[in-house]
Design an enzyme around this catalytic site. Structure first.
Site, PDB file in Angstrom:
ATOM      1  N   HIS A  17     -35.398  68.687  74.498  1.00 27.08           N
ATOM      2  CA  HIS A  17     -35.518  68.978  73.063  1.00 27.08           C
ATOM      3  C   HIS A  17     -36.311  70.279  72.845  1.00 27.08           C
ATOM      4  O   HIS A  17     -35.934  71.113  72.023  1.00 27.08           O
ATOM      5  CB  HIS A  17     -36.288  67.857  72.343  1.00 27.08           C
ATOM      6  CG  HIS A  17     -35.591  66.533  72.263  1.00 27.08           C
ATOM      7  ND1 HIS A  17     -36.134  65.372  72.762  1.00 27.08           N
ATOM      8  CD2 HIS A  17     -34.403  66.168  71.705  1.00 27.08           C
ATOM      9  CE1 HIS A  17     -35.326  64.357  72.523  1.00 27.08           C
ATOM     10  NE2 HIS A  17     -34.262  64.802  71.895  1.00 27.08           N
ATOM     11  N   ARG A  90     -25.141  68.876  75.893  1.00 24.79           N
ATOM     12  CA  ARG A  90     -25.431  68.810  77.325  1.00 24.79           C
ATOM     13  C   ARG A  90     -24.115  68.748  78.077  1.00 24.79           C
ATOM     14  O   ARG A  90     -23.382  69.697  78.162  1.00 24.79           O
ATOM     15  CB  ARG A  90     -26.314  67.593  77.620  1.00 24.79           C
ATOM     16  CG  ARG A  90     -27.734  67.765  77.124  1.00 24.79           C
ATOM     17  CD  ARG A  90     -28.438  66.458  76.950  1.00 24.79           C
ATOM     18  NE  ARG A  90     -27.883  65.731  75.815  1.00 24.79           N
ATOM     19  CZ  ARG A  90     -28.335  64.582  75.369  1.00 24.79           C
ATOM     20  NH1 ARG A  90     -29.346  63.992  75.973  1.00 24.79           N
ATOM     21  NH2 ARG A  90     -27.781  63.993  74.321  1.00 24.79           N
TER      22      ARG A  90
HETATM   23  P1  ADP Z   1     -29.869  61.491  68.299  1.00 29.56           P
HETATM   24  O1  ADP Z   1     -30.090  60.028  68.086  1.00 29.56           O
HETATM   25  O2  ADP Z   1     -29.655  62.257  67.028  1.00 29.56           O
HETATM   26  O3  ADP Z   1     -28.866  61.828  69.363  1.00 29.56           O
HETATM   27  P2  ADP Z   1     -31.811  62.550  70.169  1.00 29.56           P
HETATM   28  O4  ADP Z   1     -33.299  62.684  70.024  1.00 29.56           O
HETATM   29  O5  ADP Z   1     -31.300  61.758  71.320  1.00 29.56           O
HETATM   30  O6  ADP Z   1     -31.311  61.987  68.793  1.00 29.56           O
HETATM   31  O7  ADP Z   1     -31.165  63.986  70.252  1.00 29.56           O
HETATM   32  C1  ADP Z   1     -31.339  64.923  69.235  1.00 29.56           C
HETATM   33  C2  ADP Z   1     -30.539  66.165  69.572  1.00 29.56           C
HETATM   34  O8  ADP Z   1     -31.090  66.765  70.737  1.00 29.56           O
HETATM   35  C3  ADP Z   1     -29.061  65.895  69.899  1.00 29.56           C
HETATM   36  O9  ADP Z   1     -28.310  66.995  69.434  1.00 29.56           O
HETATM   37  C4  ADP Z   1     -29.041  65.852  71.399  1.00 29.56           C
HETATM   38  O10 ADP Z   1     -27.774  66.230  71.912  1.00 29.56           O
HETATM   39  C5  ADP Z   1     -30.100  66.886  71.719  1.00 29.56           C
HETATM   40  N1  ADP Z   1     -30.703  66.661  73.026  1.00 29.56           N
HETATM   41  C6  ADP Z   1     -31.317  65.548  73.490  1.00 29.56           C
HETATM   42  N2  ADP Z   1     -31.731  65.722  74.764  1.00 29.56           N
HETATM   43  C7  ADP Z   1     -31.363  66.985  75.107  1.00 29.56           C
HETATM   44  C8  ADP Z   1     -31.460  67.776  76.305  1.00 29.56           C
HETATM   45  N3  ADP Z   1     -31.982  67.297  77.418  1.00 29.56           N
HETATM   46  N4  ADP Z   1     -30.970  69.013  76.260  1.00 29.56           N
HETATM   47  C9  ADP Z   1     -30.398  69.500  75.137  1.00 29.56           C
HETATM   48  N5  ADP Z   1     -30.247  68.818  74.003  1.00 29.56           N
HETATM   49  C10 ADP Z   1     -30.719  67.591  73.974  1.00 29.56           C
END
Ligand code: ADP
Length: 166
Positions: A17, A90
């Protein structure tokens, strides 16, 4: 001024994130990290704790704010006068769901554009649920989350603080 919203669950915030937030700060004047209040997801950490963890993680980044929202993300974006929603992409496995959501959001509010950013390769297989799972089993996740998140995970999973619901 170009403002972008980065919505998500952030349960907890990971280096993946943070990688996306850093990239977004290079593209936009202001970035709002917006925690979705979605009790249906039964998060490990409360919104208040997640907010605190994000604030610690982004303390050195300029023009980043942390907030939370419920309801439609496009309504929240409009409220904040933001024209852009950031999402991280990802592996291919993210694509179908993210495309569906981006197209739906565009149909709801055409003016708001979803921008996808790819993290560094080292974070491509990282998500919050693997962090929760490994930490709950006592594994080391220090290469995946910040020291302050590590501390909160240790607190959560130590000495019976955490009751596994299953
Ligand atoms: P959600 O429930 O909205 O998917 P997340 O916290 O899991 O919430 O993810 C929020 C955003 O961050 C999403 O767009 C997700 O694809 C992105 N994201 C999560 N982990 C990663 C990572 N390791 N690298 C890039 N983007 C990420």
């Amino acid at each position: 001024m170009k403002t972008a919203i980065y919505p998500g669950t952030f349960d907890p915030i990971t280096y993946g994130h943070i990688d996306i937030i850093e990239r977004a700060t290079n593209l936009f004047d202001s970035v709002i990290v917006a925690i979705a209040k979605n009790p249906a997801k039964q998060p490990l950490f409360t919104v208040a704790v997640r907010k605190k963890m994000i604030k610690n993680a982004i303390a050195d980044l300029p023009n980043v704010q942390v907030d939370c929202f419920d309801g439609l993300i496009v309504d929240y974006a409009e409220l904040k006068k933001a024209g852009v929603i950031i999402r991280g992409l990802r592996a291919i496995s993210d694509f179908e769901y993210e495309l569906q959501m981006a197209l739906m959001n565009r149909r709801l509010k055409d003016r708001i554009v979803t921008v996808f950013l790819m993290p560094h390769e080292q974070y491509v297989y990282l998500n919050s649920s693997i962090v929760r799972e490994v930490a709950s089993l006592g594994g080391d996740v220090s290469h995946l989350v910040s020291p302050s998140v590590m501390k909160m995970l240790e607190k959560k999973f130590s000495s019976g603080n955490y009751k596994n619901k299953s």
